[in-house]
Enzyme design. Sequence first.
Site, PDB file in Angstrom:
ATOM      1  CB  SER A   6      -0.910  -0.035   0.820  1.00 20.55           C
ATOM      2  OG  SER A   6       0.108   0.178   2.345  1.00 20.55           O
ATOM      3  CD  GLU A  61       2.816   4.952   3.282  1.00 23.93           C
ATOM      4  OE1 GLU A  61       3.411   6.309   3.027  1.00 23.93           O
ATOM      5  OE2 GLU A  61       3.628   3.620   3.379  1.00 23.93           O
TER       6      GLU A  61
HETATM    7  N1  DGL Z   1       2.340  -2.796   4.508  1.00 24.58           N
HETATM    8  C1  DGL Z   1       0.419  -3.023   4.866  1.00 24.58           C
HETATM    9  C2  DGL Z   1       0.712  -4.462   5.911  1.00 24.58           C
HETATM   10  O1  DGL Z   1       1.407  -5.369   5.226  1.00 24.58           O
HETATM   11  C3  DGL Z   1       0.502  -1.938   5.433  1.00 24.58           C
HETATM   12  C4  DGL Z   1      -1.523  -1.965   5.613  1.00 24.58           C
HETATM   13  C5  DGL Z   1      -2.301  -0.532   4.953  1.00 24.58           C
HETATM   14  O2  DGL Z   1      -2.087   0.625   4.176  1.00 24.58           O
HETATM   15  O3  DGL Z   1      -2.583  -0.599   6.511  1.00 24.58           O
HETATM   16  O4  DGL Z   1       0.058  -4.590   6.065  1.00 24.58           O
END
Ligand code: DGL
Length: 272
Positions: A11, A152
Amino acid sequence: MDMRPIGVFDSGLGGLTAVRALRQILPEEQLIYFGDTARVPYGGRSRETILKYARQDVRFLRSFDLKAILIACGTVTTTSLETLQAENPLPIVGVVEPTCRRALLVTKNKKVGIIATLASIRSGAYEAVLRRLDPSVEVLGKPCPLFVPLVENGRFRPGDVVIETVAREYLEPLKAAGIDTLILGCTHYPLLTEIIRDVMGPEVTLVSAGEESAFELKRLLKAGGLRAEEGAHCGGADFYVSDQPEDFERIASVFLQENIRYAARRIDIDQY
Ligand code: DGL
């Protein structure tokens, strides 16, 4: 031997934890990374929405001639892995199974904690795999919905009072429960390793979903005769994002600490 690139997606920034591991263990491979920065975080969304986004992410990546895809996202793996595998005729690796296998190898007291997004914990996928592999294991899951937005936004450094306070609130109950192994079930969380280790203490082993899935991909490529020629040249990585690239580039260069091209290109994910 197969010189085609490997697609990796998340994401947002989290999948870079898998990219970092891939660059170390498969330096000759060419990577194409997509971070859906316009729609991050996925973790609070419904299964249907996550699957819809994941299908678009895969469609974008498959506009390249890929030999395999690594879903470097716990949330997509826990909600959509089987569907994506069934819909796409190329090897697709997720993060859950390899991470659970590693956790069971390292736990001594068979008390394993999982921290992940809300969607991942709600899916029960990590827990189901752990119990299938070892029915005697005790599993404690905890969603940490504020971790991804903080990472982020670059708030992942030790000394940052906001992330440290949030981490203590999420993690202290797991520590009190006596787990000896903690699965970082979201690929963003290894960016918080120091902060998490500070709360959990040295006696708790941290298992990173991003890293373990990179090892799994290496095994799969080897078994399928899909590795690039070893030692012949150094593969690179191309980065694509769905929103402004600048923030991604800044954090990617800090995080990957490697002399590769960080310039990210923006694409319109709605077209896929
Ligand atoms: N890196 C994603 C995961 O492993 C993050 C998910 C998100 O965007 O909330 O779950």
